[in-house]
Enzyme design. Sequence first.
Site, short mmCIF file in Angstrom:
data_model
loop_
_atom_site.label_atom_id
_atom_site.label_comp_id
_atom_site.label_asym_id
_atom_site.label_seq_id
_atom_site.Cartn_x
_atom_site.Cartn_y
_atom_site.Cartn_z
N PRO A 13 0.85 -1.19 0.00
CA PRO A 13 0.00 0.00 0.00
C PRO A 13 0.89 1.24 0.00
O PRO A 13 1.76 1.38 0.86
CB PRO A 13 -0.79 -0.12 1.31
CG PRO A 13 0.06 -1.00 2.19
CD PRO A 13 0.82 -1.92 1.27
N MET A 14 0.67 2.14 -0.96
CA MET A 14 1.51 3.34 -1.07
C MET A 14 0.63 4.56 -1.29
O MET A 14 -0.12 4.61 -2.27
CB MET A 14 2.52 3.18 -2.22
CG MET A 14 3.55 2.07 -1.97
SD MET A 14 4.73 1.86 -3.33
CE MET A 14 3.72 0.96 -4.52
N GLN A 66 -6.21 -1.40 3.47
CA GLN A 66 -5.38 -1.02 4.61
C GLN A 66 -6.03 0.13 5.37
O GLN A 66 -6.35 1.17 4.79
CB GLN A 66 -3.97 -0.62 4.21
CG GLN A 66 -3.10 -0.39 5.46
CD GLN A 66 -1.68 0.04 5.17
OE1 GLN A 66 -1.47 1.14 4.69
NE2 GLN A 66 -0.72 -0.83 5.49
N CYS A 96 3.74 3.24 8.77
CA CYS A 96 3.95 4.53 8.10
C CYS A 96 4.56 5.54 9.08
O CYS A 96 4.02 5.74 10.18
CB CYS A 96 2.63 5.07 7.56
SG CYS A 96 2.83 6.64 6.67
N LYS A 135 0.77 -4.79 9.01
CA LYS A 135 2.03 -4.42 8.36
C LYS A 135 2.78 -3.50 9.31
O LYS A 135 2.24 -2.48 9.74
CB LYS A 135 1.78 -3.72 7.02
CG LYS A 135 3.06 -3.37 6.26
CD LYS A 135 2.73 -2.74 4.91
CE LYS A 135 4.00 -2.54 4.07
NZ LYS A 135 4.91 -1.52 4.64
N HIS A 167 8.33 -4.79 7.42
CA HIS A 167 9.23 -3.91 6.69
C HIS A 167 10.58 -3.95 7.40
O HIS A 167 10.68 -3.57 8.56
CB HIS A 167 8.68 -2.49 6.67
CG HIS A 167 9.45 -1.56 5.80
ND1 HIS A 167 8.86 -0.57 5.04
CD2 HIS A 167 10.77 -1.45 5.53
CE1 HIS A 167 9.78 0.10 4.36
NE2 HIS A 167 10.96 -0.42 4.66
N GLY A 208 10.64 -4.41 1.83
CA GLY A 208 11.73 -3.46 1.92
C GLY A 208 12.89 -3.79 1.00
O GLY A 208 13.55 -4.81 1.19
N GLY A 209 13.12 -2.95 0.01
CA GLY A 209 14.30 -3.06 -0.82
C GLY A 209 14.30 -4.16 -1.86
O GLY A 209 15.30 -4.35 -2.55
N GLY A 230 7.27 -2.79 -3.08
CA GLY A 230 6.67 -1.47 -3.16
C GLY A 230 7.11 -0.71 -4.39
O GLY A 230 6.59 -0.90 -5.49
#
Length: 327
Positions: A13-14, A66, A96, A135, A167, A208-209, A230
């Site tokens: 989710p972004m 989310q 976040c 998350k 994350h 992550g990454g 992401g």
Amino acid sequence: MDDKSPALLSVAPMMDWTDRHCRMFHRTISRQALLYTEMVTAPAVIHGKRAQLLDYSPEEHPVALQLGGSDPAELGEATRIAADWGYDEINLNVGCPSDRVQSGAFGAVLMKTPDLVARCVEQMIKASPVEVTVKCRIAVDDQIAAEVLPAFLRTVSAAGVTRFTLHARKAWLQGLSPKENREIPPLDYPLVHAMKQEFPHLHLSLNGGVANLAQVQEHLAAGMDGVMVGRAAYGEPMAVLGGADAALWGQGAPRSPFDVAEEMKPYIADHLARGGRLHQITRHMLGLFHGRPGARGWRRVLSEGATRDGAGLALYDLALAEVTRAP
């Protein structure tokens, strides 16, 4: 979940990115990957324009909502309301780090109060007909991640959550922007993998990454239950999603970006017919031909022209003509 569940690969989710048009684009590339909405706050669901916040296309399934919040009663009520929309999962944001989220006392700051998170998910689970997930970050600020993360997982899983996305970076709540929080704190993959060893009964995804499908497969082979991607899924979607259905689920062959571009046309035409604008969809598609001859022309034509009044499929075809079909 079994080893062929959608959570094998998910798209994070972004905020300002994973809206319904982005999700339809990603769904056109991968039929199987689990997609997430942008974070929606519980008060917004309760008091805001629900249809505007929660509507999505049926083709987006499997898709998760989310939620953000820190009030157990509010999160329970928002979950009850959202149940009518038929999402496949309801997720709580405990990751976040933005100032706006912190000011509402939710997001990554909740890593400091696992008991409160447990109370939140208890109410969400009571109200939800589908799985409630979390998350989170591995820690925040000066917390020692190797101590905080297992304690957090024990406390929140005791409340009924069995699936977490971790994350693999700390979040620094002061001094780093959200963008810097995605890049500067070092990744700690070994800790996330260690959590899978310590909590074998939990479904744990790593986030992550992760930049491509090969890296997804490496983490899965090392024992993770899932991987969430992401920015790479946004900037280079074919590198992550294009071969995923074939490689992870044994379905079909790797996708062609040209086929994806063609398959998006009816959705674009329908959106335009409803009064929408071309750039609302194509802004998510600029990375479709990343690394291919003509990709710059594709981006240029859409970036310069899709915001103009009357821009439609004719402009889209001009952009597509910029890209060479040669491998």
